[in-house]
Write an enzyme that holds these catalytic residues in place. Structure first.
Site, PDB file in Angstrom:
ATOM      1  N   CYS A 121       0.302  -9.656 -20.123  1.00  0.00           N
ATOM      2  CA  CYS A 121      -0.306  -8.645 -19.417  1.00  0.00           C
ATOM      3  C   CYS A 121       0.454  -9.133 -17.659  1.00  0.00           C
ATOM      4  CB  CYS A 121      -1.773  -9.247 -18.729  1.00  0.00           C
ATOM      5  SG  CYS A 121      -2.196 -10.907 -18.555  1.00  0.00           S
ATOM      6  N   ARG A 163     -10.064  -8.663 -14.104  1.00  0.00           N
ATOM      7  CA  ARG A 163      -9.680  -9.587 -13.085  1.00  0.00           C
ATOM      8  C   ARG A 163     -11.217  -9.708 -12.605  1.00  0.00           C
ATOM      9  NH1 ARG A 163      -5.651  -5.621 -12.236  1.00  0.00           N
ATOM     10  NH2 ARG A 163      -3.488  -6.256 -12.688  1.00  0.00           N
ATOM     11  N   ARG A 168       7.668 -13.072  -5.235  1.00  0.00           N
ATOM     12  CA  ARG A 168       8.045 -11.710  -5.747  1.00  0.00           C
ATOM     13  C   ARG A 168       7.908 -10.829  -4.366  1.00  0.00           C
ATOM     14  NH1 ARG A 168       3.907  -9.235  -8.715  1.00  0.00           N
ATOM     15  NH2 ARG A 168       2.596 -11.409  -8.260  1.00  0.00           N
ATOM     16  N   GLU A 170       1.121 -18.600 -17.694  1.00  0.00           N
ATOM     17  CA  GLU A 170       1.929 -18.061 -16.455  1.00  0.00           C
ATOM     18  C   GLU A 170       2.525 -19.232 -15.820  1.00  0.00           C
ATOM     19  OE1 GLU A 170      -1.259 -16.546 -14.254  1.00  0.00           O
ATOM     20  OE2 GLU A 170      -2.860 -18.111 -14.920  1.00  0.00           O
ATOM     21  N   HIS A 223       0.891  -1.254   0.066  1.00  0.00           N
ATOM     22  CA  HIS A 223      -0.074  -0.024  -0.015  1.00  0.00           C
ATOM     23  C   HIS A 223       0.817   1.319   0.007  1.00  0.00           C
ATOM     24  CE1 HIS A 223      -3.909  -1.996   1.157  1.00  0.00           C
ATOM     25  NE2 HIS A 223      -3.902  -1.773   0.205  1.00  0.00           N
ATOM     26  N   ARG A 269     -10.707 -12.729 -17.603  1.00  0.00           N
ATOM     27  CA  ARG A 269     -10.259 -13.759 -17.100  1.00  0.00           C
ATOM     28  C   ARG A 269     -11.473 -14.268 -16.255  1.00  0.00           C
ATOM     29  NH1 ARG A 269      -4.882 -13.014 -13.690  1.00  0.00           N
ATOM     30  NH2 ARG A 269      -6.286 -11.956 -12.136  1.00  0.00           N
ATOM     31  N   ASN A 272       4.244 -11.808 -14.278  1.00  0.00           N
ATOM     32  CA  ASN A 272       4.375 -11.876 -12.881  1.00  0.00           C
ATOM     33  C   ASN A 272       4.337 -13.110 -12.284  1.00  0.00           C
ATOM     34  OD1 ASN A 272       4.131  -9.141 -13.243  1.00  0.00           O
ATOM     35  ND2 ASN A 272       2.080  -9.049 -12.119  1.00  0.00           N
ATOM     36  N   ASP A 273       3.528 -14.238 -12.778  1.00  0.00           N
ATOM     37  CA  ASP A 273       3.624 -15.608 -12.170  1.00  0.00           C
ATOM     38  C   ASP A 273       4.423 -16.418 -12.854  1.00  0.00           C
ATOM     39  OD1 ASP A 273       1.921 -15.643 -10.024  1.00  0.00           O
ATOM     40  OD2 ASP A 273       0.189 -16.267 -10.983  1.00  0.00           O
TER      41      ASP A 273
END
Length: 965
Positions: A898, A696, A861, A827, A589, A734, A850-851
């Site tokens: 993405c 998402r 990560r 992914e 955050h 997705r 990312n994954d």
């Protein structure tokens, strides 16, 4: 199992058992036992004297008709071979004090093996039904199975994951449906048994508690609980318990409930602050009374002899005494039962809590218990070890090498928490420490101090919330207010204060525990929510201690170990020009707020960053993940010129954000955005997005306390499509991507040791095809209003994909007028490596970098020390992307990306060079990515991409960027 948990020499055979032994008294029975042992070669005849001596020292009667005679330590030399024998006396024998033994288990032990046997027997002794079977079965094999535990009824599972608090149910029958679903999801009942539960009429147990019970053939009977929202509670309905059982496995729970009803304690269940609290209350009635904690000084722990001494002492009291092994499983047993005391498994040095109930004056009892335990209960006393003597020293990765102070000209790499560049002088922010007493003044005073501090902090957060118009800051501050109302946080602190702790100690222990639980999550987003608890914890401690942090007035580069969201929310970008941290992650955050405020943030720079001192001139280049210690005023000035140049670039890119991303040689890249809800569409279009590359959909599910209805889902997807206007902009949704790392409160799932390698994405869809079918129906219905592409996550195997596709085709058959493109996410490495197998059966691929990075490099990560290694620009990731693109091209389908890699302007040109057609990203990155594409050529990018594929590490790829510049 007895045969597995003790020495193989103790394995029972049918020949070791006499089912109809005869003896006139205990002494004759012991003699008969020794005769059998001698005949089998276990002992010499002299062992008889040891057994007789043992009976004079302490009773070997355990309870429920079972006795376990054995020799003394002095006669262990008479044991030739460790073993056991069983004699059963149909009419029973007086074993002393009127205790009747029906089954006698004799032990010949060369050392302490008998202690393990005793503990193993407790499951029989504490179960009336099993004990009765042991005393009456006509089969020696049955005796063996009962003693081994094979006849033991399954334990009733009472787990917090099956407890649903604040459920959106309006009555007991709605709760029944939810409870039945939880039961089948946890494997407590079969689907057929679930239907049986659904048709049952719940039993009104009283006190607002209702019960459902189902006999099950499942191997794991268990309990589900449903507590309605506060508004739905009434005098008649506050809690529904659904219980599956085998035999009498539910009996202990029923006994507890009946006792709680008699003691008017049922409201404790219906008012439980958390699922874990409710589960604890169901496992065992709360014990209220005066207590003392003592460490056990007995060398061999609380075995039969000292347990018998302890039980005898407790029986002499005109009060109830409960004993809890705090070093064990934390369950309490009544101290009058030798068997239950042995079952505690208390070893030398373990901490035992003795709680006295049923008397107005417990002090004399506690003093006698303290004296008896510290003197060994008739056994030799051994010095107690230090509490942490046996624990291995903790390995601190930060201490692996001495940290060298940074010098002028040195560089450090970090991760981009928020983009941008700054040049200035360091101001080091030191975190204040708090010294406080573990114990408070008195409960009333400490509770008042805590409540006042909590009110003050909530007022501060509310004031910040009222003062901001920033939607990002609003969401985070509102979340902080919710956390400050969290029952586990607030009630946990209050309870700790009531137990004698100071407000500071109680608060620290409670918030740190919750933070630690979150930090263990394998999902970086969830793990980094621990920072929010720590942030609020620190803020309230400042109030309790009367301390405050002073903000500097001069512009500076802020340096700290970690930065909290509340601190970032207060910063003025004109003063705090950039933030550098030793720890932290890019999805915290604090990072989100820094991006919203436009403050460059470089995180995860390591401990060496903290060697910088106040006033040190530095250059922070978050776009290139670099901290440089300036070696002159000239270098600072050059950096400021570069900062102005980049600002001009950003302004120009923003001005042209609606222009298409067409390369110098005429290749167009589709630049789209990731969204979490339809309400995000206007925002991403305003940044120049040309559509939605990743909707998402899990956020739609997370926004509801139960699965969104068909109408709610259709409305959300149609709204996103309609907000795109009369354009041919794509909308890619997705399907539900949740799992052990991103749980839904109303979807019961097992806890997993590593959720990222468990049930998530498509795997969950295959386990719950009903859930997927409902979502697909909503998507196909919404697609009648405009084109929607459907993308399936977490596919790792072709058979997995074909099962998913079969479900899609089954649903799509009901919508012949709708045509949707379907694709899958790449992914996991297996999907990329097998892309040529998948491609003929799909319309497109979308690579989730990312994954894919996390799985390929085996680095979380969110890991505080390793996250810098999880760089998606690593050549291994680029090679997997290259494989995927080539497979797609051979099959005439397109590939998008993405993930964070797509939002990096330099990486975007590499991806274009590899043949990627679409880039989906956070909307704020769109103008600069479009500008980078327009300034590059596809041909040059292809050459650059081939060089990147040959690099040996991520740094080698970044060096290509400097050459290009």
């Amino acid at each position: 199992m007895l045969q597995q948990e003790i020495d193989p020499m103790l394995e029972l055979k049918p020949t070791d058992i006499r089912l109809s032994a005869e003896a006139k008294d205990k002494d004759e029975a012991i003699a008969l036992m020794v005769d059998d042992m001698v005949a089998s070669g276990l002992v010499t005849p002299a062992y008889l004297e040891g057994m007789r001596t043992r009976e004079t020292q302490t009773s070997t009667f355990l309870g429920n008709g079972i006795a376990i005679p054995h020799g003394t330590p002095e006669t262990r030399d008479e044991v030739k071979q460790t073993g056991i024998k069983v004699l059963r006396f149909d009419d029973g024998l007086d074993w002393g004090d009127g205790q009747i033994a029906h089954t006698v288990i004799g032990i010949a032990a060369k050392s302490d093996e008998h202690l393990t046997v005793l503990r193993q027997l407790t499951h029989v002794i504490m179960d009336d039904d099993l004990s009765n079977q042991l005393h009456t079965t006509p089969s020696p094999d049955d005796v063996i199975q009962i003693l081994k535990g094979e006849k033991l009824e399954p334990k009733l599972n009472i787990d917090a994951k099956a407890m649903r608090l604040d459920a959106s149910v309006t009555g007991v029958h709605e709760a029944k449906a939810l409870a039945a679903g939880i039961m089948v999801a946890n494997g407590y009942v079969s689907q057929a048994e679930q239907l049986s539960l659904m048709t049952q009429e719940p039993l009104n147990f009283g006190g607002g508690v209702w019960l459902l019970t189902e006999l099950t053939e499942q191997s794991t009977p268990g309990v589900a609980a449903v507590v309605p929202e506060q508004a739905a509670q009434s005098a008649d309905f506050n809690l529904l318990l659904a219980i599956s059982t085998q035999g009498r496995s539910h009996k202990a729970l029923y006994d507890r409930l009946l006792q709680m009803k008699r003691d008017h304690q049922l409201p404790q269940l219906t008012q439980a602050a958390s699922g874990s609290t409710l589960a604890d209350l169901l496992r065992q009635m709360p014990i209220e009374g005066d207590s003392i904690e003592l460490r056990l000084p007995i060398e061999h722990g609380l075995h039969a002899r000292p347990a018998a001494q302890l039980a005898k002492l407790i029986k002499s009291f005109k009060a109830d005494v409960w004993v809890t092994n705090l070093s064990g499983d934390g369950m309490a047993v009544q101290g009058t039962s030798v068997a239950r005391l042995i079952s505690l498994g208390a070893a030398h040095g373990h901490s035992l809590r003795f709680t006295v109930t049923g008397t107005d004056d417990s002090n004399p009892i506690l003093q006698q218990l303290s004296s008896a335990v510290t003197q060994g209960l008739g056994d030799p006393v051994m010095p107690l070890p230090e509490l942490d003597e046996d624990s291995a020293p903790e390995l601190d990765l930060n201490e692996a090498a001495e940290v060298r102070p940074l010098e002028a000209g040195d560089e450090l790499t970090g991760m981009t928490g928020a983009p941008g560049m700054a040049a200035g002088r360091i101001l080091k922010l030191e975190r204040l420490s708090f010294n406080f007493s573990e114990h408070g003044q008195d409960t009333t005073t400490e509770l008042d101090r805590f409540e006042q501090a909590l009110d003050q902090l909530m007022t501060q957060v509310s004031a910040r919330l009222d003062a901001t118009n920033d939607s990002t800051k609003t969401k985070i501050l509102a979340m902080h207010l919710e956390l400050l109302n969290d029952p586990e946080l607030v009630d946990g602190t209050r309870n700790a204060i009531r137990q004698g702790r100071s407000a500071e100690a109680a608060w620290t222990a409670t918030y740190q525990s919750l933070a630690d639980q979150l930090s263990l999550s394998s999902d970086p987003m969830l793990a980094e929510r621990a920072d929010d608890f720590k942030d609020l914890g620190y803020q309230l401690m400042l109030i309790l201690s009367g301390q405050s942090t002073q903000a500097a007035d001069e512009p500076h580069i802020l340096l700290c170990e970690e930065i909290s969201p509340s601190q970032v929310a207060e910063f003025d970008p004109a003063i705090v020009q950039a933030i550098v941290t030793a720890k932290g992650g890019t999805t915290s955050h604090a990072a989100i707020l820094a991006r919203a405020a436009g403050i460059p943030l470089l995180v995860g720079c390591g401990e060496q960053a903290l060697t910088l001192t106040d006033g040190t001139p530095v250059i922070v280049d978050c776009d290139n993940r670099l901290l440089t210690v300036a070696d002159s005023d000239e270098s600072l000035e050059q950096a400021r010129v570069e900062i102005d140049r980049r600002k001009q670039q950003q302004a120009e890119a923003f001005a042209k954000r609606f222009d298409p991303a067409i390369s110098q040689d005429g290749v167009r890249m589709e630049v789209v955005a990731n969204i979490s809800s339809a309400s995000d569409v206007e925002k991403i279009l305003a940044q120049g997005a040309e559509g939605i590359g990743l909707f998402r959909s899990e956020f739609l599910y997370m926004a509801h306390t139960k699965e969104p209805t068909h109408a709610q889902q259709v409305a959300e997807y149609k709204s996103a499509r309609e907000r795109l206007g009369n354009t041919d902009f794509p909308l890619i949704v997705r399907t539900l991507d949740v799992g052990g790392d991103k749980p839904l409160p109303y979807l019961a799932m097992d806890d997993e040791e590593n959720p990222f390698l468990g049930v998530r994405g498509a795997r969950l869809s295959l386990m719950r095809p009903d859930l997927l079918k409902r979502q697909l129906k909503a998507l196909l219905e919404a697609a009648r209003s405009g084109p929607i592409r459907i993308m399936f996550p977490m596919i790792s195997d072709i058979q997995e994909w074909r099962k998913i596709r079969a479900i899609y085709e089954e649903v799509a058959a009901d919508y012949p007028d709708v045509q949707c493109e379907i694709g899958m996410m790449i992914e996991v490495p297996s999907a990329a490596l097998m892309a040529d197998v998948f491609a003929p059966e799909l319309d497109f691929f979308s690579i989730g970098t990312n994954d894919l990075t996390q799985y390929t490099l085996a680095v979380d990560r969110g890991h505080a020390k390793l996250s810098r290694q999880a760089d998606p620009i690593h050549p291994s990731i680029l090679r997997l992307i290259d494989l995927t693109v080539k497979a797609a091209e051979r099959n005439n389908i397109w590939v998008g990306v993405c993930g964070e890699l797509a939002a990096d302007p330099f990486a975007a040109t590499l991806l274009m060079g590899l043949g990627v057609k679409e880039l989906s990203m956070s909307s704020k990155a769109i103008p600069m990515v479009k500008a980078a594409i327009r300034q590059a050529s596809k041909a040059e990018s292809a050459t650059l991409a081939q060089q990147a594929l040959q690099a040996i590490d991520a740094e080698g790829v970044y060096q290509l960027k400097s050459k290009e510049a």
